[in-house]
Design a protein around this motif. Sequence first.
Motif, PDB file in Angstrom:
ATOM      1  N   ILE A 205      -1.427  -0.872  35.617  1.00  0.00           N
ATOM      2  CA  ILE A 205      -1.348  -1.646  34.261  1.00  0.00           C
ATOM      3  C   ILE A 205      -1.367   0.082  32.880  1.00  0.00           C
ATOM      4  CG2 ILE A 205      -3.046  -2.224  32.529  1.00  0.00           C
ATOM      5  CD1 ILE A 205      -3.621  -4.522  34.487  1.00  0.00           C
ATOM      6  N   THR A 206      -0.270  -0.122  32.507  1.00  0.00           N
ATOM      7  CA  THR A 206      -0.511   1.954  31.464  1.00  0.00           C
ATOM      8  C   THR A 206      -0.515   0.959  30.209  1.00  0.00           C
ATOM      9  OG1 THR A 206       1.289   2.841  32.596  1.00  0.00           O
ATOM     10  CG2 THR A 206       0.773   3.363  30.916  1.00  0.00           C
ATOM     11  N   ILE A 207      -2.304   1.589  29.532  1.00  0.00           N
ATOM     12  CA  ILE A 207      -2.484   1.437  28.445  1.00  0.00           C
ATOM     13  C   ILE A 207      -2.849   2.387  27.648  1.00  0.00           C
ATOM     14  CG2 ILE A 207      -4.721   0.973  27.398  1.00  0.00           C
ATOM     15  CD1 ILE A 207      -5.489  -0.440  29.833  1.00  0.00           C
ATOM     16  N   ALA A 208      -1.777   2.754  26.014  1.00  0.00           N
ATOM     17  CA  ALA A 208      -1.902   3.800  25.532  1.00  0.00           C
ATOM     18  C   ALA A 208      -3.670   3.227  24.188  1.00  0.00           C
ATOM     19  CB  ALA A 208      -0.813   4.348  24.811  1.00  0.00           C
ATOM     20  N   THR A 209      -4.476   4.294  24.184  1.00  0.00           N
ATOM     21  CA  THR A 209      -5.187   3.982  23.227  1.00  0.00           C
ATOM     22  C   THR A 209      -5.743   5.058  22.476  1.00  0.00           C
ATOM     23  OG1 THR A 209      -7.097   2.425  22.715  1.00  0.00           O
ATOM     24  CG2 THR A 209      -7.366   3.649  24.567  1.00  0.00           C
TER      25      THR A 209
ATOM     26  N   THR B 252      -7.190   6.649  35.709  1.00  0.00           N
ATOM     27  CA  THR B 252      -6.386   7.415  35.381  1.00  0.00           C
ATOM     28  C   THR B 252      -5.898   7.828  34.204  1.00  0.00           C
ATOM     29  OG1 THR B 252      -5.354   7.694  37.804  1.00  0.00           O
ATOM     30  CG2 THR B 252      -5.036   9.327  36.122  1.00  0.00           C
ATOM     31  N   ASP B 253      -6.870   8.612  32.793  1.00  0.00           N
ATOM     32  CA  ASP B 253      -6.285   9.507  31.399  1.00  0.00           C
ATOM     33  C   ASP B 253      -4.972  10.449  32.050  1.00  0.00           C
ATOM     34  OD1 ASP B 253      -5.436  10.464  29.192  1.00  0.00           O
ATOM     35  OD2 ASP B 253      -8.249  10.387  29.301  1.00  0.00           O
ATOM     36  N   LEU B 254      -3.588  10.092  31.913  1.00  0.00           N
ATOM     37  CA  LEU B 254      -3.023  10.854  31.877  1.00  0.00           C
ATOM     38  C   LEU B 254      -3.238  11.794  31.417  1.00  0.00           C
ATOM     39  CD1 LEU B 254      -0.067   8.578  32.527  1.00  0.00           C
ATOM     40  CD2 LEU B 254      -0.951  10.294  34.403  1.00  0.00           C
ATOM     41  N   THR B 255      -3.589  11.807  30.090  1.00  0.00           N
ATOM     42  CA  THR B 255      -3.905  12.661  28.719  1.00  0.00           C
ATOM     43  C   THR B 255      -4.644  13.334  29.429  1.00  0.00           C
ATOM     44  OG1 THR B 255      -3.681  11.149  27.585  1.00  0.00           O
ATOM     45  CG2 THR B 255      -4.514  13.061  26.364  1.00  0.00           C
ATOM     46  N   GLU B 256      -5.421  13.010  30.080  1.00  0.00           N
ATOM     47  CA  GLU B 256      -6.787  14.338  30.334  1.00  0.00           C
ATOM     48  C   GLU B 256      -6.078  14.952  32.058  1.00  0.00           C
ATOM     49  OE1 GLU B 256      -9.481  15.789  29.210  1.00  0.00           O
ATOM     50  OE2 GLU B 256      -9.060  14.649  26.998  1.00  0.00           O
TER      51      GLU B 256
ATOM     52  N   VAL C  37      -3.358   7.875  27.002  1.00  0.00           N
ATOM     53  CA  VAL C  37      -2.930   7.037  27.611  1.00  0.00           C
ATOM     54  C   VAL C  37      -3.386   6.675  29.363  1.00  0.00           C
ATOM     55  CG1 VAL C  37       0.034   6.655  29.572  1.00  0.00           C
ATOM     56  CG2 VAL C  37      -0.723   8.201  26.765  1.00  0.00           C
ATOM     57  N   LEU C  38      -3.173   5.850  29.988  1.00  0.00           N
ATOM     58  CA  LEU C  38      -4.341   5.820  31.167  1.00  0.00           C
ATOM     59  C   LEU C  38      -3.606   4.380  31.495  1.00  0.00           C
ATOM     60  CD1 LEU C  38      -8.025   4.067  29.527  1.00  0.00           C
ATOM     61  CD2 LEU C  38      -7.396   5.631  29.898  1.00  0.00           C
ATOM     62  N   THR C  39      -3.429   4.692  33.352  1.00  0.00           N
ATOM     63  CA  THR C  39      -3.188   4.243  34.046  1.00  0.00           C
ATOM     64  C   THR C  39      -4.458   3.464  35.244  1.00  0.00           C
ATOM     65  OG1 THR C  39      -3.153   5.634  35.740  1.00  0.00           O
ATOM     66  CG2 THR C  39      -1.102   5.423  34.022  1.00  0.00           C
ATOM     67  N   VAL C  40      -4.069   2.095  35.173  1.00  0.00           N
ATOM     68  CA  VAL C  40      -4.728   0.978  36.063  1.00  0.00           C
ATOM     69  C   VAL C  40      -4.590   0.567  37.594  1.00  0.00           C
ATOM     70  CG1 VAL C  40      -6.833  -0.328  36.013  1.00  0.00           C
ATOM     71  CG2 VAL C  40      -6.198   1.208  33.804  1.00  0.00           C
ATOM     72  N   THR C  41      -4.877   1.166  37.994  1.00  0.00           N
ATOM     73  CA  THR C  41      -4.324   0.599  39.434  1.00  0.00           C
ATOM     74  C   THR C  41      -4.564  -0.509  39.574  1.00  0.00           C
ATOM     75  OG1 THR C  41      -3.297   2.617  40.236  1.00  0.00           O
ATOM     76  CG2 THR C  41      -3.193   0.654  42.001  1.00  0.00           C
ATOM     77  N   VAL C  42      -4.318  -2.327  40.313  1.00  0.00           N
ATOM     78  CA  VAL C  42      -5.272  -3.354  39.948  1.00  0.00           C
ATOM     79  C   VAL C  42      -4.873  -4.299  41.365  1.00  0.00           C
ATOM     80  CG1 VAL C  42      -5.904  -3.205  37.444  1.00  0.00           C
ATOM     81  CG2 VAL C  42      -4.207  -4.555  38.587  1.00  0.00           C
ATOM     82  N   ASP C  43      -5.458  -5.319  41.583  1.00  0.00           N
ATOM     83  CA  ASP C  43      -5.067  -5.895  42.861  1.00  0.00           C
ATOM     84  C   ASP C  43      -4.198  -7.061  41.896  1.00  0.00           C
ATOM     85  OD1 ASP C  43      -6.514  -5.232  44.958  1.00  0.00           O
ATOM     86  OD2 ASP C  43      -7.911  -6.495  44.347  1.00  0.00           O
ATOM     87  N   ASN C  44      -3.225  -7.179  42.316  1.00  0.00           N
ATOM     88  CA  ASN C  44      -2.034  -8.331  41.334  1.00  0.00           C
ATOM     89  C   ASN C  44      -2.760  -9.893  41.371  1.00  0.00           C
ATOM     90  OD1 ASN C  44       0.006  -9.718  39.758  1.00  0.00           O
ATOM     91  ND2 ASN C  44       1.475  -8.697  41.612  1.00  0.00           N
ATOM     92  N   GLU C  45      -3.208 -10.066  40.865  1.00  0.00           N
ATOM     93  CA  GLU C  45      -3.910 -11.469  40.849  1.00  0.00           C
ATOM     94  C   GLU C  45      -4.103 -12.255  39.482  1.00  0.00           C
ATOM     95  OE1 GLU C  45      -8.670 -10.586  40.781  1.00  0.00           O
ATOM     96  OE2 GLU C  45      -7.866 -10.615  42.836  1.00  0.00           O
ATOM     97  N   ALA C  46      -4.464 -13.508  39.220  1.00  0.00           N
ATOM     98  CA  ALA C  46      -4.376 -14.314  37.943  1.00  0.00           C
ATOM     99  C   ALA C  46      -5.734 -13.759  37.635  1.00  0.00           C
ATOM    100  CB  ALA C  46      -3.877 -15.755  37.743  1.00  0.00           C
ATOM    101  N   GLY C  47      -4.946 -13.611  35.969  1.00  0.00           N
ATOM    102  CA  GLY C  47      -6.346 -12.975  35.306  1.00  0.00           C
ATOM    103  C   GLY C  47      -7.089 -11.377  35.356  1.00  0.00           C
TER     104      GLY C  47
END
Length: 171
Positions: free
Chosen positions: A55-59, A83-87, A12-22
């Motif tokens: 953004i939270t991504i499970a992969t 951030t890799d929450l798993t690690e 489970v990865l969390t990604v903090t990003v600018d809130n922008e189109a695209g």
Amino acid sequence: MKIEQSQTERHVLTVTVDNEAGILAKIAGLFTARGYNIDSLTVADISEDHAVSRITIATKGPPPVIDQIMAQLERLVPVHKVTDLTEAGPHVERELALVKVAGKGEHRVEALRIADVFRAKVVDTTTESFVFELTGTSDKIDSFVTLMRELGLVEVGRSGIVGMIRGAEGA
């Protein structure tokens, strides 16, 4: 000679990003272009001024692939942190599901009984159906859905995973 097998692990990865189109399209494109699958994806604005999203991504993938994904995400310009929450250690994961079940008589009573055991909340009801709201781990939701299949499952909507590191630290 010993052959090392790379094990596929869920991360489970969390990604903090600018809130922008695209930005979401760029991240999804990064996964698509390299043949990586996204099992779950959630996005939400997390700042008062609406400038930053999480953004939270499970992969799934072997550790070298997860490391590569993280490195490529970190190179994207609008990404602040990955951030890799798993690690990272102990963390909390939750998912929300709406589950519609149709049935009468005993099936209806049994659906309510099971919902009570799972602490699912009835958010809509008719004489022929229920919509249950359930939060918990993905495994808990999977188990609930499996049981409801036998009782008249009509439809399932799931939010995707959100997660946080336990304790006072931020991701």
